[in-house]
Design a protein around this motif. Structure first.
Motif, PDB file in Angstrom:
ATOM      1  N   GLU A 264       0.834  -1.200   0.000  1.00 53.89           N
ATOM      2  CA  GLU A 264       0.000   0.000   0.000  1.00 53.89           C
ATOM      3  C   GLU A 264       0.871   1.253   0.000  1.00 53.89           C
ATOM      4  N   TYR A 265       1.898   1.245   0.810  1.00 52.79           N
ATOM      5  CA  TYR A 265       2.802   2.396   0.912  1.00 52.79           C
ATOM      6  C   TYR A 265       3.425   2.728  -0.445  1.00 52.79           C
ATOM      7  N   LEU A 266       3.928   1.716  -1.138  1.00 51.24           N
ATOM      8  CA  LEU A 266       4.591   1.952  -2.421  1.00 51.24           C
ATOM      9  C   LEU A 266       3.587   2.396  -3.485  1.00 51.24           C
ATOM     10  N   ASP A 298       2.056   9.319   5.461  1.00 50.56           N
ATOM     11  CA  ASP A 298       2.739   9.709   6.699  1.00 50.56           C
ATOM     12  C   ASP A 298       2.406   8.746   7.834  1.00 50.56           C
ATOM     13  N   GLU A 299       1.160   8.284   7.867  1.00 48.96           N
ATOM     14  CA  GLU A 299       0.740   7.336   8.899  1.00 48.96           C
ATOM     15  C   GLU A 299       1.495   6.022   8.785  1.00 48.96           C
ATOM     16  N   LEU A 300       1.636   5.535   7.548  1.00 49.03           N
ATOM     17  CA  LEU A 300       2.367   4.285   7.346  1.00 49.03           C
ATOM     18  C   LEU A 300       3.836   4.446   7.720  1.00 49.03           C
ATOM     19  N   ILE A 305       7.398   1.399   9.068  1.00 47.96           N
ATOM     20  CA  ILE A 305       7.355   0.442   7.961  1.00 47.96           C
ATOM     21  C   ILE A 305       8.768   0.158   7.447  1.00 47.96           C
ATOM     22  N   ASP A 306       9.067  -1.105   7.243  1.00 44.29           N
ATOM     23  CA  ASP A 306      10.431  -1.541   6.913  1.00 44.29           C
ATOM     24  C   ASP A 306      10.664  -1.476   5.407  1.00 44.29           C
ATOM     25  N   ALA A 323       8.456  14.011   2.199  1.00 44.26           N
ATOM     26  CA  ALA A 323       7.879  12.814   2.827  1.00 44.26           C
ATOM     27  C   ALA A 323       8.885  12.029   3.642  1.00 44.26           C
ATOM     28  N   GLU A 324      10.162  12.351   3.479  1.00 44.09           N
ATOM     29  CA  GLU A 324      11.170  11.554   4.192  1.00 44.09           C
ATOM     30  C   GLU A 324      11.931  12.441   5.151  1.00 44.09           C
TER      31      GLU A 324
END
Length: 324
Positions: A264-266, A298-300, A305-306, A323-324
């Motif tokens: 989902e993140y990607l 941002d939540e993830l 998350i690894d 974002a980072e």
């Protein structure tokens, strides 16, 4: 209960070890000569030595080092107990396969090395490992890509680029795409605009079926805010380069092993990166769905998350400002 017999009163047979079966074979004689054992005693002795679980592993460990101590071997041989390691080292020393060297007396430090006999045995073990890799290893799962595009020239070109590394199916419209879809397909290279069922409708159908399929949307159109509602994994704008398509397809096969959260993140990151290139920041700030996805990203990230398993090039393709 006496289990010395191969069967009991119930008639159930007890499985014999390969060593016992070889022993029986060795005691048999050739029916023509009544003299020559079917299995020579030397083979039986070798099998007895190698059939002990940790013996070959210890020999392999010592093959790549000038010497290892007891603690070094214990760390490398995950799951072995100190007693079992001690017994195995004693056995191998008795067979003159390894040697024990005293490094210091206070504190006592020793290490173990292979003898010449041990090095010869290591060659045999390495050959056995190679044979097992060739003939006993599980076959690799076939990786199937479905290329769906109504432009036959592009369809043919993308297929040619991928067919050396993957099993490629093709489709020329949305309906044919659905007919070629099943659980064997791992990645779909999907044209966004096709006659009949559009790529977006095909994508919706794939997600409704809960197939474990990664989708790269390919289109000649620049990304727009509609993509925020589309559950693709990657998005490429035509004309697509060969190296670009290869990299994305390989990455999507890797993603099938990722957690749901990482996938989902990607996917979200891909959408946001695309729109940041197309629209000024002030436009993005006023789009409610964009901001909602940005908050989800941002939540993830806040959950830790690894990303260690994600290829660095895949992350570089999805730059997200701030974002980072």
């Amino acid at each position: 209960m006496d289990r010395s017999n191969s069967s009991g009163s119930s008639g159930r047979s007890i499985r014999q070890s390969p060593y016992i079966l070889l022993s029986r074979c060795m005691n048999m004689t050739d029916s023509h000569t009544n003299e020559t054992p079917v299995v020579p005693e030397s083979l039986l002795d070798s099998v007895s030595l190698l059939s002990k679980k940790w013996h070959p592993a210890i020999v392999r460990c010592l093959s790549n080092d000038d010497g290892l101590g007891f603690s070094d071997l214990e760390r490398r041989l995950d799951g072995i107990s100190a007693k079992v390691l001690t017994d195995a080292l004693t056995d191998l020393r008795e067979y003159e396969i390894i040697e024990r060297h005293e490094i210091s007396q206070s504190p006592l430090r020793v290490n173990y090395t292979l003898t010449e006999r041990g090095k010869e045995l290591d060659d045999v073990i390495e050959s056995l490992a190679d044979w097992g890799e060739t003939h006993l290893a599980e076959p690799e799962t076939e990786q199937v890509v479905l290329v769906a595009d109504d432009n036959k020239r592009i369809n043919t070109m993308h297929t040619a680029w991928l067919e050396n590394d993957y099993t490629v199916r093709t489709a020329n419209d949305g309906e044919e795409t659905l007919r070629n879809l099943d659980t064997d397909v791992g990645v779909v290279v999907l044209d966004r605009r096709m006659p009949g069922l559009s790529g977006g409708e095909v994508l919706d159908w794939i997600r409704s079926q809960r197939y474990d399929i990664r989708v790269v949307m390919v289109t000649s159109e620049d990304p727009d805010f509609e993509i925020l509602d589309m559950e693709f994994d990657e998005y490429l704008t035509k004309p697509v380069r060969q190296d670009e398509l290869h990299a994305v397809v390989a990455d999507l096969f890797d993603r099938r092993e990722y957690s749901t959260e990482l996938q989902e993140y990607l996917g979200i990151r891909s959408k946001l990166a695309l729109l940041q290139v197309e629209y000024p920041e002030e436009t993005l700030e006023t789009n409610e769905l964009y901001q909602r996805l940005r908050s989800r990203l941002d939540e993830l990230e806040s959950t830790g998350i690894d990303l260690d398993d994600v290829d660095a090039e895949a992350i570089e393709r999805l730059p997200i400002g701030g974002a980072e």
